[in-house]
Design an enzyme around this catalytic site. Structure first.
Site, mmCIF file in Angstrom:
data_model
loop_
_atom_site.group_PDB
_atom_site.id
_atom_site.type_symbol
_atom_site.label_atom_id
_atom_site.label_comp_id
_atom_site.label_asym_id
_atom_site.label_seq_id
_atom_site.Cartn_x
_atom_site.Cartn_y
_atom_site.Cartn_z
ATOM 1 N N CYS A 146 -2.380 -0.552 -5.227
ATOM 2 C CA CYS A 146 -3.473 -1.406 -4.744
ATOM 3 C C CYS A 146 -4.748 -0.649 -5.107
ATOM 4 C CB CYS A 146 -3.336 -1.713 -3.251
ATOM 5 S SG CYS A 146 -3.011 -0.294 -2.183
ATOM 6 N N ALA A 147 -5.745 -0.633 -4.258
ATOM 7 C CA ALA A 147 -6.959 0.106 -4.585
ATOM 8 C C ALA A 147 -6.808 1.596 -4.280
ATOM 9 C CB ALA A 147 -8.148 -0.473 -3.827
ATOM 10 N N ARG A 150 -2.467 3.042 -0.249
ATOM 11 C CA ARG A 150 -2.133 3.457 1.116
ATOM 12 C C ARG A 150 -1.650 2.311 1.994
ATOM 13 N NH1 ARG A 150 -5.702 6.145 4.717
ATOM 14 N NH2 ARG A 150 -3.871 7.323 5.363
#
Length: 215
Positions: A146-147, A150
């Site tokens: 994802c970004a 986490r």
């Protein structure tokens, strides 16, 4: 401080959490019940302090961040064959299949926002199926990102381990958290708890040796 005062300050663990070690020792699901969000978060806190751009959390299954996904040369050099983007979309990590079109990489995008109100559970089974399909080939290697690597990506990997590897949510968290510092947001944790309850119920009804369920 008086002994009586000391006793009143003790906080008792969630009753389900007290059963975790018993369930792990016996390998049984009969005594298992899904812990509350606080107890699950404690499992993440006890996990690995590792937080690099990418970490292998299961054989040939890696959780990583945006920088890893954008590094085409690095992906090719590392031998990645599949990419699951849990932050697909113009306003997130805007890669897509065209970004990897001249590479031997199969892409799957999940357009999700990392906010507690977002329903990521609608993608649990499709994302898990993509991961499972990729890992059927012993030479494949998949990045789920994802970004930050986490929350969104970690949630989908946890769901995969629960659905296709017959893990409880506790088992899945311990597997991932020992290899990477992750922490899904509270909304995603709630959705994983619901998945855990459903799968545990199905497995109890199906009995031992039932294999993968919920598919």
């Amino acid at each position: 401080m008086a002994s009586g005062d000391t006793k009143t300050s003790v906080k008792h663990a969630h009753p389900c959490a007290e059963r975790l070690s018993l369930q792990q020792e016996e390998g049984e699901a009969e005594d298992y019940c899904t812990p509350g969000a606080f107890e699950l978060e404690r499992l993440f806190w006890k996990g690995s302090p590792q937080y690099t751009h990418v970490n292998e959390v299961w054989p040939r299954l890696h959780v990583g961040d945006e920088a890893t996904a954008l590094d085409r040369y690095g992906l090719q050099k590392a031998g990645f064959t599949h990419v699951l983007n849990a932050a697909h979309g113009r306003w997130n990590v805007d890669t897509g299949p065209d970004y990897y079109r001249d590479m031997a990489i199969e892409y799957h995008g999940v357009e999700a926002d990392d906010v507690p109100t977002f329903d990521l559970s609608i993608f649990f089974y499709s994302a898990a199926a993509f991961i499972d399909s990729a890992l059927q080939d012993d030479h494949s290697k998949i990045l789920v990102h994802c970004a930050m690597g986490r929350s969104r990506s970690a949630t989908l990997v946890l769901a995969y381990l629960m659905i296709h590897k017959n893990m409880t949510l506790v088992d899945a968290i311990q597997q991932v958290a020992k290899n990477r510092c992750v922490l899904p947001n509270r909304g995603f944790l709630k959705q994983l708890r619901e998945l855990d309850k459903q799968l545990v119920k199905q497995r109890r009804q199906a009995g031992p040796g039932a294999g993968e369920l919920g598919l």
